[in-house]
Design an enzyme around this catalytic site. Structure first.
Site, mmCIF file in Angstrom:
data_model
loop_
_atom_site.group_PDB
_atom_site.id
_atom_site.type_symbol
_atom_site.label_atom_id
_atom_site.label_comp_id
_atom_site.label_asym_id
_atom_site.label_seq_id
_atom_site.Cartn_x
_atom_site.Cartn_y
_atom_site.Cartn_z
ATOM 1 N N ALA A 16 -12.502 6.203 -21.121
ATOM 2 C CA ALA A 16 -13.473 7.200 -20.274
ATOM 3 C C ALA A 16 -13.140 8.667 -20.330
ATOM 4 C CB ALA A 16 -13.473 6.783 -18.544
ATOM 5 N N SER A 69 -14.641 -3.867 -14.424
ATOM 6 C CA SER A 69 -15.062 -5.347 -15.111
ATOM 7 C C SER A 69 -16.237 -5.810 -14.534
ATOM 8 C CB SER A 69 -13.621 -6.134 -14.778
ATOM 9 O OG SER A 69 -13.466 -6.163 -13.483
ATOM 10 N N CYS A 87 -1.278 2.611 16.704
ATOM 11 C CA CYS A 87 -2.319 3.276 17.052
ATOM 12 C C CYS A 87 -1.874 4.176 18.441
ATOM 13 C CB CYS A 87 -3.647 2.754 17.270
ATOM 14 S SG CYS A 87 -4.909 3.785 18.285
ATOM 15 N N HIS A 147 -14.705 1.270 -1.240
ATOM 16 C CA HIS A 147 -13.830 0.251 -0.916
ATOM 17 C C HIS A 147 -12.739 1.011 -0.005
ATOM 18 C CE1 HIS A 147 -14.934 -2.818 -4.184
ATOM 19 N NE2 HIS A 147 -15.812 -2.827 -3.319
ATOM 20 N N VAL A 188 -9.581 3.467 -4.572
ATOM 21 C CA VAL A 188 -9.131 3.723 -3.545
ATOM 22 C C VAL A 188 -8.061 4.824 -3.768
ATOM 23 C CG1 VAL A 188 -9.621 1.576 -2.306
ATOM 24 C CG2 VAL A 188 -7.405 1.768 -3.463
ATOM 25 N N ASN A 237 -16.546 1.679 -21.462
ATOM 26 C CA ASN A 237 -15.553 0.557 -21.136
ATOM 27 C C ASN A 237 -14.630 0.538 -22.527
ATOM 28 O OD1 ASN A 237 -13.851 -1.604 -20.634
ATOM 29 N ND2 ASN A 237 -14.817 -1.689 -18.703
ATOM 30 N N TYR A 297 0.939 -1.280 0.084
ATOM 31 C CA TYR A 297 0.049 0.031 -0.178
ATOM 32 C C TYR A 297 0.795 1.166 0.050
ATOM 33 C CZ TYR A 297 -4.241 -2.695 0.225
ATOM 34 O OH TYR A 297 -5.360 -3.650 -0.260
#
Ligand code: BV8
Ligand code: ZN
Length: 250
Positions: free
Chosen positions: A241, A199, A157, A130, A104, A223, A68
């Site tokens: 797009a 998709s 945290c 998401h 995301v 698409n 990530y």
């Protein structure tokens, strides 16, 4: 694109009373964000579906957090494209929210803020089903923070010592019930669902256009190729797009 199809698409958009739009990785492809099913979709020989799971996060948190962090760094150089902007302008003009995304990458939010300028951007802000890689959350107490670069030790945290992880929904994890409920209500009440760059294989997001259709509404798909949804779409507009959306919506 066949003229008749194009005229019908513009008429459906013009006459729609309520519009919902569902987007996927394809709308961000022209911004340089790799899609999931891109041939190169692998990271360090891991398939996304392998890394984006609670099992992988429990088994090997460092590798998942590094993935990530890599995606966040790859995003840093990306900007919203004409597809994101056309959708933002469309919902700002209508003054009614209707944008739902599986992405995301935060590019829809940036497009909304940039296109709104001084004016309120609410109508163009997406429901991020998401989550967002730009945010972290605590695995235990759900506290949230803007994401920070990954250090030597695993981030903890400050309130409860739980693991700080990306605020995204991993495969096998349930979506935020309030967000999902709002997205479902938008889809059920819409008479037009624009489906862009997905998709349409990941659930429950892929069920939203079917909710619009089930309520008698139309599906217009944008698409570069056919998808699992094409055969149930009223119209399938083949093209990128960033090119199709400004022409369809502006
Ligand atoms: C859940 C965040 C309760 C993380 C993501 C029912 C049936 C079958 C399976 C299931 C089911 N219900 C639940 C499941 C399991 C699973 C699922 O759907 N699996 C799939 C793979 C079959 N769903 C879940 O786990 C969900 N949780 O249901 O919890 C539960 C749990 C267990 C069992 C039952 C119930 C959670 C799903 C969310 C997972 N998190 N992302 C991260 O990003 O790291 S999903 C992630 O993958 C994305 O967010 C997105 O949703 C998906 C990728 O799909 P796309 O965005 O569509 O991208 P893709 O690359 O596939 O396609 C791009 C498209 O763009 C292509 O069509 C291409 O042609 C097009 N394109 C390319 N360039 C352009 C373009 N189009 C236009 N212009 C261009 N320029
Ligand atoms: Zn905590």
């Amino acid at each position: 694109m066949e003229q008749g199809q194009w005229r019908q698409a513009r008429r459906l958009v013009r006459e729609a009373r309520r519009v919902v739009a569902l987007t996927g990785a394809g709308i961000s492809a022209e911004s340089g964000v790799p899609t999931f099913r891109d041939a190169g979709g692998l990271w360090k020989s891991h398939r996304p579906e392998e890394l984006a799971t609670p099992e992988a996060l429990a088994r090997d948190p460092r590798t998942v957090l590094e993935w990530y962090a890599w995606r966040r760094s790859a995003l840093a150089g990306c900007r919203p494209n004409e597809g994101h902007r056309a959708l933002a302008r469309f919902f700002l003009r209508r003054g009614e929210a209707g944008l739902v995304t599986q992405n995301v990458d935060g590019l829809h939010t940036r497009a909304a803020l940039e296109e709104a300028g001084e004016d309120p951007a609410e109508a163009a802000l997406p429901l991020e089903l998401h989550g967002a890689v730009g945010r972290d959350r605590c695995e235990s107490c759900e506290a949230r923070w803007p994401a920070e670069p990954l250090g030597e030790t695993l981030p903890r945290c400050s309130a409860c010592g739980g693991l700080r992880r990306p605020d995204v929904v991993l495969f096998g994890e349930t979506l935020d019930p309030d967000l999902l409920d709002r997205a479902r209500r938008l889809a059920e009440r819409a008479d037009l669902c624009l489906v862009v760059g997905t998709s349409a294989v990941v659930y429950p997001a892929a069920a939203l256009p079917l909710a619009t259709r089930g309520a008698g509404g139309h599906i217009v798909e944008v698409n570069v190729q056919r998808t699992a949804l094409t055969e149930v779409a009223t119209l399938a507009l083949l093209g990128e797009a960033g090119t199709v959306l400004p022409a369809l919506l502006d």
